[in-house]
Scaffold this active site. Structure first.
Site, PDB file in Angstrom:
ATOM      1  CG  ASP A   1      -2.035  -0.457   1.110  1.00 40.22           C
ATOM      2  OD1 ASP A   1      -2.457  -1.061  -0.211  1.00 40.22           O
ATOM      3  OD2 ASP A   1      -3.170  -0.409   1.698  1.00 40.22           O
TER       4      ASP A   1
ATOM      5  CG  ASP B   1       1.072  -7.025  10.119  1.00 39.30           C
ATOM      6  OD1 ASP B   1       0.635  -7.241   9.846  1.00 39.30           O
ATOM      7  OD2 ASP B   1       1.134  -6.474  11.442  1.00 39.30           O
TER       8      ASP B   1
ATOM      9  CG  ASP C   1       7.478  -5.416  12.571  1.00 40.17           C
ATOM     10  OD1 ASP C   1       6.198  -5.342  11.762  1.00 40.17           O
ATOM     11  OD2 ASP C   1       7.240  -5.398  13.508  1.00 40.17           O
TER      12      ASP C   1
ATOM     13  CG  ASP D   1      -6.435  -7.214  15.098  1.00 43.43           C
ATOM     14  OD1 ASP D   1      -7.177  -6.454  15.182  1.00 43.43           O
ATOM     15  OD2 ASP D   1      -4.919  -7.313  15.393  1.00 43.43           O
TER      16      ASP D   1
END
Length: 684
Positions: free
Chosen positions: A267, A326, A328, A420
Site C-alpha cells: 500500500d 506484518d 516486520d 484483527d
C-alpha cells in the site's frame, strides 16, 4: 569510655571478643588503610587471656567509608540531575510538542481544526486540575506558616471556610467516586489473578495443544506428508526498512513450493519504495519462489481493505489456508509445519495463532517495559483463553486462518482500526474455535520511540471500543451459549478494554492527588501500594529476567493510562481520533543473524542453495533529503500531570503520609520523564 555493645560487637559473655583487626579499603584507590591495630587496647580477661577492647580508629574509618560511599551516591544523583536538566533544556529549546507531531494527520482544514478542539478538551481538564492543586497547596502552606498580620488572619479565615466546604460538599462525592474505582480495581485485579492461576495450572499439568491427527512425513518420501495449499500474505505500507528481510524469511518457509504462494500486498504511496519492493519480489521469483506483487492505487480501509482486496483474486479459491505476517515479522522456516497440522481432521478450528518474540527487547527502557506487557499478554491472556474457552483476540499477524472461516464470518471489514479483533469476534459468534501455540514464536520489532508506541497504543485502545459499539447487538442476538456472551461483553470488552484504562487514569492520576487536598476522602495504603505491587509482580512473572524493572513497569503503566484513557473515550464516543491509522515506524533491526541466534535449539535448517540467502545490505536508492525528520518532543498532558502529582506529593509531605508521598513523588517523576520523551529513543 563505655564498651561498645552493638549488634556487630560479638557474642555476649566474658569470652566474647570486643574488637578484631579489620582491613578497610576505600572505593578510591588513593584512600586505603591496611590495618587498624588494637595496640594497647588488649586488656587482660578472665583466666589470664587478653581480650581486645573497642578501637576508636576502627569506628572512625568505618564512618569515613560510609561517608565516602554517600558522597559517591550524591555525585551520581547530581550527575543524573544534570543530565536530566540538559535533556529538558534541549527539549524546551527545540520547542516541539506533541501537537506539532499530530499536524498533517487529519485531511482538510475543518477536520484538523475539529480534531484539535477535541484533543484540547482533555488537556484543558488536566490543566484545570493542576491550577486548582497549586492554589490549594498555596492555601495549605499559608495556613501552616503561622504568620502574623492581616494577611495571615485572612489566610486562616479562608482556610477554615475551605475546610468546612470540602468536608460538607467535596469529600462525599470524591469518596464515592474513589470507592467505585476501588471496586473496579478489585474486580480487574481478581480477573488478573484468576488468569495467572490458570496459567500456573497449564504449566503444572503441562497442557499443550496437539494436532488431532499428527501429520508425520513418510520416511522414504519427506514430501508425502500433510501439505495443503497455503496462501501467505504480507501487508505493508512504506516499509522500506524491513521489506527485504520479511520477504526473504517468508520465501524460506520449509513448505513445498507447489503448495505455497506468497502475496506481497503493498500500500506504499512512495514510488521509490514501490520500486524497491517490486524489484525484491522479482528477484525471488527468478530464483524459483512462487510470489506475486499487488499494489493498490487508493489505500481505502487501511490494512483491512488491503487484505480484503487480496482475497478477491481468482486463484484464492485454490487455497485452503492463509497465513498473515506484518512487514516486520520473520517466521522460522518450520512455522507452517508446526501450525497447519492442527487443522487436520479438526473442521471446527478456524485460527491458529503463534506468539511474538522481539529482537530489540533490550534496546532501551521503553522496549524492556513493552516486553513485560506483551509477555504477559501471550503467556497468560492468550494461552489461558485459548486452552479454556478456545477464543482470544487475533493479533493481526503470525497466525494461520482457515479461508472457509474467514468467508463464513463475513471477510475483512474496514469499519474499525482493529480489523484483527473484528474478524476474531465475528468468527467466534459463528462457532469457530481458536488455538494458541505458546511454543511457536515469530520474531518482530518493538517501537523504540515513545511517539511511535503512543500512536500504536492509541489505535489498540480506541479500536476495541469502536468494535464494541458495532457488535454489541450481534453478540446479544447470536445463538452461542450464554456464558460465551457474558465472557465477550463483560470480560473481553468491558473489563479489559474499558474499565482497565478508566480506573487506572481516574484512580491514580486524578482521585489520588485530589485526596491529598481533600483529606476527608481517602484511599487506603493497600490500594496505593500493596495491590498494585502484587499485580505488577504477576505481570512480570512471565518475563523473569525483567524483575529489576518491576517498579519502573508499575509507574510506566500508570503513565500510559493517560493515552489509553483518551483513546478509549475517543473510540467509545466515535471521536475523530478514533479513526486515525498511523503505521508503526520500524528500525529494521531484525536480520538473518538475529533469527539464527534466537532460533529454537534443534531447528531443522534448509538445505544450502535451496533458496537465496537473505541479503543483509539494503540498497539505499531514495533521496536522503526527502526523508522526514524525526524529533524528540514534549508531551504536554504528561508534563501537566507530572506537576499535578508532584504538587500533591508536596501536600502529602505536609500531612506526613509516607506511602502516598513516595508513590506520588515517583509517579510524578515518571510522568516528567515521559513528558520530556526521555524513556525511549533519543534522537540527536
Amino acid at each position: 569510655m563505655a564498651p561498645w555493645s552493638g549488634l556487630w560487637a560479638g557474642l555476649a559473655g566474658g569470652d566474647a571478643y570486643r574488637g578484631t583487626p579489620v582491613i578497610v579499603k576505600m572505593e578510591n584507590p588513593n584512600w586505603s588503610i591496611s590495618e587498624v591495630d588494637g595496640g594497647e587496647d588488649f586488656l587482660p580477661g578472665p583466666g589470664g587471656r587478653r581480650r581486645r577492647g573497642k578501637n576508636a580508629k576502627q569506628i572512625t574509618w568505618v564512618l569515613l567509608l560510609k561517608a565516602h560511599r554517600a558522597a559517591g551516591c550524591l555525585a551520581w544523583l547530581a550527575s543524573a540531575a544534570v543530565t536530566l536538566g540538559c535533556a529538558a533544556r534541549r527539549r524546551v529549546a527545540a520547542g516541539r510538542t506533541d501537537s506539532d507531531a499530530n499536524q498533517g494527520e487529519c485531511e482538510g482544514e475543518e477536520e484538523e481544526a475539529a480534531h484539535a478542539v477535541r484533543r484540547s478538551r482533555f488537556y484543558a481538564f488536566i490543566k484545570a486540575c493542576l491550577l486548582m492543586s497549586v492554589f490549594l497547596l498555596a492555601v495549605e502552606v499559608a495556613a501552616h506558616s503561622n504568620g502574623r498580620g492581616a494577611l495571615a488572619v485572612f489566610a486562616a479565615s479562608f482556610y477554615a471556610s475551605w475546610v468546612r466546604v470540602r468536608a460538607a460538599y467535596l469529600a462525599p462525592p470524591l469518596q464515592l467516586l474513589a470507592d467505585a474505582c476501588v471496586v473496579l480495581f478489585l474486580v480487574q485485579s481478581a480477573d488478573r489473578l484468576v488468569q495467572s492461576l490458570g496459567c500456573f495450572y497449564i504449566l503444572l499439568k503441562r497442557i499443550k495443544p496437539k494436532p488431532i491427527s499428527p501429520a508425520l512425513p513418510d520416511a522414504e518420501d519427506p514430501d508425502a506428508g500433510y501439505y495443503p495449499m497455503v496462501l501467505v500474505q504480507i501487508p505493508m505500507c512504506n516499509e522500506k526498512e524491513v521489506y527485504q528481510q520479511s520477504i526473504a524469511t517468508v520465501c524460506n518457509l520449509d513448505w513445498p513450493r507447489s503448495s505455497l504462494l506468497v502475496q506481497v500486498l503493498d500500500d506504499s504511496d512512495d514510488p521509490t519504495t514501490q520500486a524497491l519492493i517490486k524489484e525484491e519480489v522479482e528477484k525471488w521469483r527468478q530464483n524459483g519462489a512462487r510470489i506475486v506483487y499487488r499494489h493498490r492505487v487508493l489505500r481505502e480501509g487501511y490494512k483491512a481493505g488491503n487484505l480484503k482486496s487480496a482475497m478477491t483474486c481468482s486463484y484464492v479459491k485454490d487455497y485452503e489456508y492463509v497465513a498473515i505476517f506484518d512487514a516486520d515479522f520473520q517466521p522460522y522456516p518450520d512455522f507452517l509445519k508446526r501450525t497447519v497440522p492442527h487443522f487436520k481432521d479438526n473442521e471446527d478450528l478456524g485460527l491458529v495463532q503463534a506468539r511474538w518474540s522481539f529482537v530489540n527487547k533490550d534496546e532501551n527502557l521503553l522496549t524492556r517495559l513493552q516486553n513485560i506487557n506483551l509477555c504477559f499478554h501471550f503467556e497468560v491472556e492468550q494461552q489461558v483463553n485459548g486452552v479454556f474457552i478456545n477464543f482470544f483476540g487475533f493479533n493481526g499477524t503470525a497466525g494461520v486462518w482457515r479461508i472457509k472461516a474467514l468467508e463464513d464470518s463475513g471477510g475483512w471489514m474496514e469499519r474499525t482500526t482493529v480489523e484483527d479483533m473484528d474478524i476474531a469476534v465475528r468468527a467466534h459468534l459463528k462457532g469457530w474455535k481458536f488455538v494458541f501455540l505458546n511454543d511457536v514464536e515469530c520474531q518482530c520489532e518493538l517501537p523504540e520511540s515513545y511517539e511511535a508506541y503512543r500512536k500504536q497504543q492509541h489505535r489498540w485502545h480506541s479500536g476495541p471500543m469502536q468494535l464494541f459499539r458495532l457488535c454489541l447487538l450481534d453478540i446479544i442476538q447470536c445463538k452461542i451459549a450464554f456464558w460465551k456472551k457474558a465472557n465477550l461483553i463483560f470480560l473481553f470488552f468491558l473489563l479489559r478494554k474499558l474499565i482497565l484504562p478508566f480506573y487506572s487514569f481516574t484512580l491514580f492520576c486524578i482521585i489520588l492527588p485530589m485526596t491529598m487536598f481533600v483529606p476527608e476522602a481517602e484511599l487506603p495504603n493497600w490500594v496505593v501500594c500493596y495491590i498494585p505491587a502484587l499485580m505488577s509482580f504477576l505481570n512480570i512473572v512471565p518475563a523473569p529476567k525483567s524483575f529489576p524493572f518491576i517498579i519502573p513497569y508499575l509507574l510506566f503503566e500508570n503513565t500510559m493510562s493517560v493515552t489509553k484513557f483518551n483513546a478509549m473515550i475517543s473510540g467509545l464516543f466515535q471521536l475523530g481520533s478514533a479513526y486515525e491509522w498511523v503505521v508503526t515506524k520500524k528500525s529494521g533491526r531484525s536480520s538473518e543473524g538475529d533469527l539464527t541466534a534466537s532460533a529454537p535449539k534443534g531447528l531443522k535448517q534448509l538445505k544450502a542453495g535451496s533458496m537465496p540467502v537473505i541479503d543483509a545490505v539494503i540498497k539505499e536508492k531514495s533521496n536522503p533529503k526527502e526523508k522526514p525528520k524525526k524529533y524528540n518532543r514534549i508531551y504536554k498532558k504528561e508534563l501537566a500531570l507530572s506537576l499535578l502529582l508532584l504538587t500533591a506529593a508536596a501536600r502529602s509531605l505536609l500531612s506526613k503520609q509516607g506511602i502516598h508521598f513516595y508513590f506520588l513523588l515517583f509517579q510524578g517523576i515518571s510522568f516528567l520523564l515521559v513528558g520530556l520523551d526521555l524513556i525511549g529513543e533519543d534522537i540527536k
